[in-house]
Design a protein around this motif. Structure first.
Motif, PDB file in Angstrom:
ATOM      1  N   LEU A  76      -2.213  -4.588   6.370  1.00  0.00           N
ATOM      2  CA  LEU A  76      -3.478  -4.263   5.728  1.00  0.00           C
ATOM      3  C   LEU A  76      -3.506  -2.792   5.350  1.00  0.00           C
ATOM      4  N   TYR A  77      -4.090  -2.503   4.179  1.00  0.00           N
ATOM      5  CA  TYR A  77      -4.172  -1.144   3.634  1.00  0.00           C
ATOM      6  C   TYR A  77      -5.590  -0.841   3.194  1.00  0.00           C
ATOM      7  N   ASP A  78      -5.939   0.428   3.210  1.00  0.00           N
ATOM      8  CA  ASP A  78      -7.107   0.911   2.491  1.00  0.00           C
ATOM      9  C   ASP A  78      -6.604   1.989   1.534  1.00  0.00           C
ATOM     10  N   ARG A  79      -7.485   2.770   0.956  1.00  0.00           N
ATOM     11  CA  ARG A  79      -7.061   3.780  -0.024  1.00  0.00           C
ATOM     12  C   ARG A  79      -6.253   4.916   0.589  1.00  0.00           C
ATOM     13  N   VAL A  80      -6.318   5.079   1.910  1.00  0.00           N
ATOM     14  CA  VAL A  80      -5.579   6.136   2.601  1.00  0.00           C
ATOM     15  C   VAL A  80      -4.155   5.691   2.947  1.00  0.00           C
TER      16      VAL A  80
END
Length: 75
Positions: free
Chosen positions: A48-52
């Motif tokens: 899982l990823y976010d913008r960071v």
């Protein structure tokens, strides 16, 4: 749930989500890392990823639903 042209071929039986930190914002990305299957059981893993950047993993275990596929096209 894995959907195909004949309905749901697999039903989710377990999902494990592990985060190293809370996500920043509301948007999440998911990258499939792989899957293995044998005897009607399938296990898939993803990051899982976010913008960071990366923030956790997810493992999904599914069971084959070949005998009783769910038809999503019926009323």
């Amino acid at each position: 749930m894995v959907r195909g042209s004949h309905g749901a071929g697999y039903i989710n039986t377990d999902v494990t989500l592990t985060l190293s930190r809370l996500p920043l914002g509301y948007e999440l990305g998911l990258r499939s890392d792989g899957a293995v299957a044998s005897g009607g059981i399938s296990i898939g893993t993803a990051t899982l990823y976010d913008r960071v950047g990366p923030l956790g993993t997810c493992v999904v275990t599914t069971r084959s639903n070949a005998r009783l596929p769910i038809d999503f096209t019926a009323d």
